[in-house]
Design a protein around this motif. Sequence first.
Motif, PDB file in Angstrom:
ATOM      1  N   GLY A 206      -9.039  -1.544   4.259  1.00  0.00           N
ATOM      2  CA  GLY A 206     -10.205  -1.218   5.082  1.00  0.00           C
ATOM      3  C   GLY A 206     -10.049   0.037   5.909  1.00  0.00           C
ATOM      4  O   GLY A 206     -10.962   0.402   6.655  1.00  0.00           O
ATOM      5  N   SER A 207      -8.928   0.728   5.771  1.00  0.00           N
ATOM      6  CA  SER A 207      -8.681   1.912   6.591  1.00  0.00           C
ATOM      7  C   SER A 207      -9.543   3.093   6.153  1.00  0.00           C
ATOM      8  O   SER A 207      -9.746   3.335   4.957  1.00  0.00           O
ATOM      9  N   GLU A 208     -10.006   3.874   7.115  1.00  0.00           N
ATOM     10  CA  GLU A 208     -10.784   5.072   6.796  1.00  0.00           C
ATOM     11  C   GLU A 208      -9.935   6.125   6.090  1.00  0.00           C
ATOM     12  O   GLU A 208     -10.449   6.961   5.348  1.00  0.00           O
ATOM     13  N   PHE A 209      -8.616   6.070   6.323  1.00  0.00           N
ATOM     14  CA  PHE A 209      -7.721   7.039   5.694  1.00  0.00           C
ATOM     15  C   PHE A 209      -7.571   6.784   4.191  1.00  0.00           C
ATOM     16  O   PHE A 209      -7.197   7.681   3.436  1.00  0.00           O
ATOM     17  N   PHE A 210      -7.817   5.528   3.779  1.00  0.00           N
ATOM     18  CA  PHE A 210      -7.691   5.169   2.367  1.00  0.00           C
ATOM     19  C   PHE A 210      -9.043   4.837   1.728  1.00  0.00           C
ATOM     20  O   PHE A 210      -9.081   4.284   0.638  1.00  0.00           O
ATOM     21  N   GLU A 211     -10.112   5.190   2.406  1.00  0.00           N
ATOM     22  CA  GLU A 211     -11.437   4.829   1.894  1.00  0.00           C
ATOM     23  C   GLU A 211     -11.677   5.426   0.503  1.00  0.00           C
ATOM     24  O   GLU A 211     -11.548   6.634   0.303  1.00  0.00           O
ATOM     25  N   ASN A 212     -11.995   4.546  -0.439  1.00  0.00           N
ATOM     26  CA  ASN A 212     -12.249   4.948  -1.831  1.00  0.00           C
ATOM     27  C   ASN A 212     -11.080   5.721  -2.448  1.00  0.00           C
ATOM     28  O   ASN A 212     -11.262   6.610  -3.281  1.00  0.00           O
ATOM     29  N   LYS A 213      -9.871   5.366  -2.029  1.00  0.00           N
ATOM     30  CA  LYS A 213      -8.666   6.035  -2.558  1.00  0.00           C
ATOM     31  C   LYS A 213      -7.648   5.067  -3.142  1.00  0.00           C
ATOM     32  O   LYS A 213      -6.812   5.464  -3.956  1.00  0.00           O
ATOM     33  N   LEU A 214      -7.697   3.801  -2.711  1.00  0.00           N
ATOM     34  CA  LEU A 214      -6.709   2.831  -3.179  1.00  0.00           C
ATOM     35  C   LEU A 214      -7.156   2.250  -4.520  1.00  0.00           C
ATOM     36  O   LEU A 214      -8.075   1.432  -4.570  1.00  0.00           O
ATOM     37  N   CYS A 215      -6.511   2.679  -5.592  1.00  0.00           N
ATOM     38  CA  CYS A 215      -6.934   2.165  -6.896  1.00  0.00           C
ATOM     39  C   CYS A 215      -6.169   0.907  -7.291  1.00  0.00           C
ATOM     40  O   CYS A 215      -6.615   0.153  -8.153  1.00  0.00           O
ATOM     41  N   ASP A 216      -5.021   0.661  -6.662  1.00  0.00           N
ATOM     42  CA  ASP A 216      -4.260  -0.545  -7.005  1.00  0.00           C
ATOM     43  C   ASP A 216      -3.191  -0.795  -5.950  1.00  0.00           C
ATOM     44  O   ASP A 216      -2.610   0.145  -5.407  1.00  0.00           O
ATOM     45  N   MET A 217      -2.919  -2.079  -5.678  1.00  0.00           N
ATOM     46  CA  MET A 217      -1.816  -2.466  -4.807  1.00  0.00           C
ATOM     47  C   MET A 217      -1.159  -3.714  -5.390  1.00  0.00           C
ATOM     48  O   MET A 217      -1.851  -4.643  -5.818  1.00  0.00           O
ATOM     49  N   GLN A 218       0.165  -3.715  -5.426  1.00  0.00           N
ATOM     50  CA  GLN A 218       0.946  -4.857  -5.893  1.00  0.00           C
ATOM     51  C   GLN A 218       1.979  -5.194  -4.825  1.00  0.00           C
ATOM     52  O   GLN A 218       2.479  -4.307  -4.128  1.00  0.00           O
ATOM     53  N   TRP A 219       2.327  -6.470  -4.721  1.00  0.00           N
ATOM     54  CA  TRP A 219       3.331  -6.851  -3.724  1.00  0.00           C
ATOM     55  C   TRP A 219       4.164  -8.031  -4.209  1.00  0.00           C
ATOM     56  O   TRP A 219       3.729  -8.824  -5.045  1.00  0.00           O
ATOM     57  N   ARG A 220       5.373  -8.115  -3.712  1.00  0.00           N
ATOM     58  CA  ARG A 220       6.274  -9.224  -4.010  1.00  0.00           C
ATOM     59  C   ARG A 220       7.355  -9.281  -2.935  1.00  0.00           C
ATOM     60  O   ARG A 220       7.423  -8.398  -2.059  1.00  0.00           O
ATOM     61  N   PHE A 221       8.207 -10.291  -3.006  1.00  0.00           N
ATOM     62  CA  PHE A 221       9.330 -10.409  -2.088  1.00  0.00           C
ATOM     63  C   PHE A 221      10.633 -10.559  -2.855  1.00  0.00           C
ATOM     64  O   PHE A 221      10.714 -11.300  -3.840  1.00  0.00           O
ATOM     65  N   GLU A 241      -1.662  15.532  -3.218  1.00  0.00           N
ATOM     66  CA  GLU A 241      -0.416  15.022  -2.633  1.00  0.00           C
ATOM     67  C   GLU A 241      -0.528  14.927  -1.110  1.00  0.00           C
ATOM     68  O   GLU A 241      -0.962  15.866  -0.442  1.00  0.00           O
ATOM     69  N   LYS A 242      -0.144  13.778  -0.575  1.00  0.00           N
ATOM     70  CA  LYS A 242      -0.165  13.563   0.876  1.00  0.00           C
ATOM     71  C   LYS A 242       0.841  12.484   1.232  1.00  0.00           C
ATOM     72  O   LYS A 242       0.992  11.503   0.506  1.00  0.00           O
ATOM     73  N   ASN A 243       1.538  12.668   2.334  1.00  0.00           N
ATOM     74  CA  ASN A 243       2.541  11.705   2.776  1.00  0.00           C
ATOM     75  C   ASN A 243       1.920  10.739   3.784  1.00  0.00           C
ATOM     76  O   ASN A 243       1.489  11.144   4.867  1.00  0.00           O
ATOM     77  N   TYR A 244       1.878   9.465   3.419  1.00  0.00           N
ATOM     78  CA  TYR A 244       1.256   8.451   4.273  1.00  0.00           C
ATOM     79  C   TYR A 244       2.292   7.588   5.014  1.00  0.00           C
ATOM     80  O   TYR A 244       1.942   6.549   5.565  1.00  0.00           O
ATOM     81  N   SER A 245       3.550   8.024   5.029  1.00  0.00           N
ATOM     82  CA  SER A 245       4.635   7.179   5.553  1.00  0.00           C
ATOM     83  C   SER A 245       4.393   6.740   6.990  1.00  0.00           C
ATOM     84  O   SER A 245       4.520   5.553   7.325  1.00  0.00           O
ATOM     85  N   SER A 246       4.071   7.669   7.873  1.00  0.00           N
ATOM     86  CA  SER A 246       3.892   7.335   9.298  1.00  0.00           C
ATOM     87  C   SER A 246       2.758   6.341   9.489  1.00  0.00           C
ATOM     88  O   SER A 246       2.871   5.391  10.280  1.00  0.00           O
ATOM     89  N   LEU A 247       1.676   6.552   8.763  1.00  0.00           N
ATOM     90  CA  LEU A 247       0.524   5.660   8.867  1.00  0.00           C
ATOM     91  C   LEU A 247       0.882   4.251   8.390  1.00  0.00           C
ATOM     92  O   LEU A 247       0.578   3.258   9.071  1.00  0.00           O
ATOM     93  N   LEU A 248       1.536   4.148   7.250  1.00  0.00           N
ATOM     94  CA  LEU A 248       1.909   2.848   6.695  1.00  0.00           C
ATOM     95  C   LEU A 248       2.912   2.144   7.603  1.00  0.00           C
ATOM     96  O   LEU A 248       2.836   0.925   7.802  1.00  0.00           O
ATOM     97  N   ILE A 267      14.233   0.071   9.785  1.00  0.00           N
ATOM     98  CA  ILE A 267      14.883   0.228   8.491  1.00  0.00           C
ATOM     99  C   ILE A 267      13.889   0.216   7.329  1.00  0.00           C
ATOM    100  O   ILE A 267      14.234  -0.172   6.229  1.00  0.00           O
ATOM    101  N   HIS A 268      12.681   0.663   7.557  1.00  0.00           N
ATOM    102  CA  HIS A 268      11.695   0.712   6.489  1.00  0.00           C
ATOM    103  C   HIS A 268      12.021   1.821   5.495  1.00  0.00           C
ATOM    104  O   HIS A 268      12.605   2.840   5.852  1.00  0.00           O
ATOM    105  N   SER A 269      11.630   1.612   4.253  1.00  0.00           N
ATOM    106  CA  SER A 269      11.813   2.627   3.217  1.00  0.00           C
ATOM    107  C   SER A 269      10.482   2.825   2.502  1.00  0.00           C
ATOM    108  O   SER A 269       9.918   1.877   1.956  1.00  0.00           O
ATOM    109  N   ILE A 270       9.973   4.059   2.547  1.00  0.00           N
ATOM    110  CA  ILE A 270       8.713   4.389   1.889  1.00  0.00           C
ATOM    111  C   ILE A 270       8.944   5.622   1.028  1.00  0.00           C
ATOM    112  O   ILE A 270       9.233   6.702   1.539  1.00  0.00           O
ATOM    113  N   LYS A 271       8.817   5.458  -0.279  1.00  0.00           N
ATOM    114  CA  LYS A 271       9.084   6.550  -1.216  1.00  0.00           C
ATOM    115  C   LYS A 271       7.764   7.007  -1.853  1.00  0.00           C
ATOM    116  O   LYS A 271       6.983   6.184  -2.318  1.00  0.00           O
ATOM    117  N   HIS A 272       7.556   8.322  -1.887  1.00  0.00           N
ATOM    118  CA  HIS A 272       6.347   8.920  -2.453  1.00  0.00           C
ATOM    119  C   HIS A 272       6.689   9.742  -3.687  1.00  0.00           C
ATOM    120  O   HIS A 272       7.647  10.513  -3.674  1.00  0.00           O
TER     121      HIS A 272
END
Length: 318
Positions: A206-221, A241-248, A267-272
């Motif tokens: 629902g974020s305005e930063f990702f509006e009409n940009k998120l084509c897929d999301m997958q998650w697991r543990f 190309e854009k780095n969304y690390s700080s936002l996420l 200790i988060h890890s976000i790879k682009h």
Amino acid sequence: MILPTINNFDFSSPSVLNIQPVYTDSVQHQLFIENIKDAKSIEKGNLKLLINRRKNQINPKILQSINHLIMLPQYSFLLNSTYEVNPYLRASIEESLNPTHQAFWGNHIAYPPLEYINDTLDRLGKNIVKSKSALKLNTQQAELKAQNAEQKRKCDISIKEHKQMNCIFIEFPCMTNQIIQANRSIEETEALLPTVTKSFLKKCHGSEFFENKLCDMQWRFVKSLDGVPTAQILMYVIGDEKNYSSLLHQYWIDTCIEKGLNIFYQIHSIKHIHSYQGNGIANKQWKNLLDFYQAPLEFYRYKANGLSYVWKTYTGNV
């Protein structure tokens, strides 16, 4: 009992009696690899006890196998029903817990070294054959390969459809502050983690930063050997190309606060990796990254309290 030296292998050496804990996954997994290789050789009948029967000369590979084996008791927690374990590794860990090993290395019983080694190999071999380890491994590997292939297929489809996108692999280790969360058990905390993760994905959706940009999301543990469950998230954001690390990073912190989950955040890890249609180099890098994070599952997989190593889909907003 005075233990002899056989083929320059000193059975009384303290180095194999005082096993130090291993903290890095690479070293731990290398130990698992060696044990699995040894167990497979035993199953195939390729690991012979003696290389010179006339001189009673023990195969040095056998001695290495014994040394690998007696380092496994510290991983006995993998035998818990919450873990699915490589069948060869499971058989090896089970054998490592046999009391004869501690008795032999502690000089508590008069056990001839050759007899000790032979009995160890015999028990381990029978356990491997009884559990049909090769067949079980084939089934496990087929599932993991299919799961990984499906992720790569989805990536290819998205790039073909949207032309270019930011491929993001996120890891949020959920190391909770047990003092603050003393009112929750470990099981209760783990059961809350999928809810927190889906709330994070909803915030991104629902974020305005990702509006009409998120084509897929997958998650697991997944769960590391130190017992910390980690949320792994795949996110595909179309566009330049854009780095969304700080936002996420901030979205995750905000979600944890909102859900009353106190987690250490540093200790988060976000790879682009940004890829576009025709960029084979970036596409290959992304698929190699998926392979890298899938590889540890060939040793052990955690599945309990609502946490699972199987990827789940959360809808995009394109």
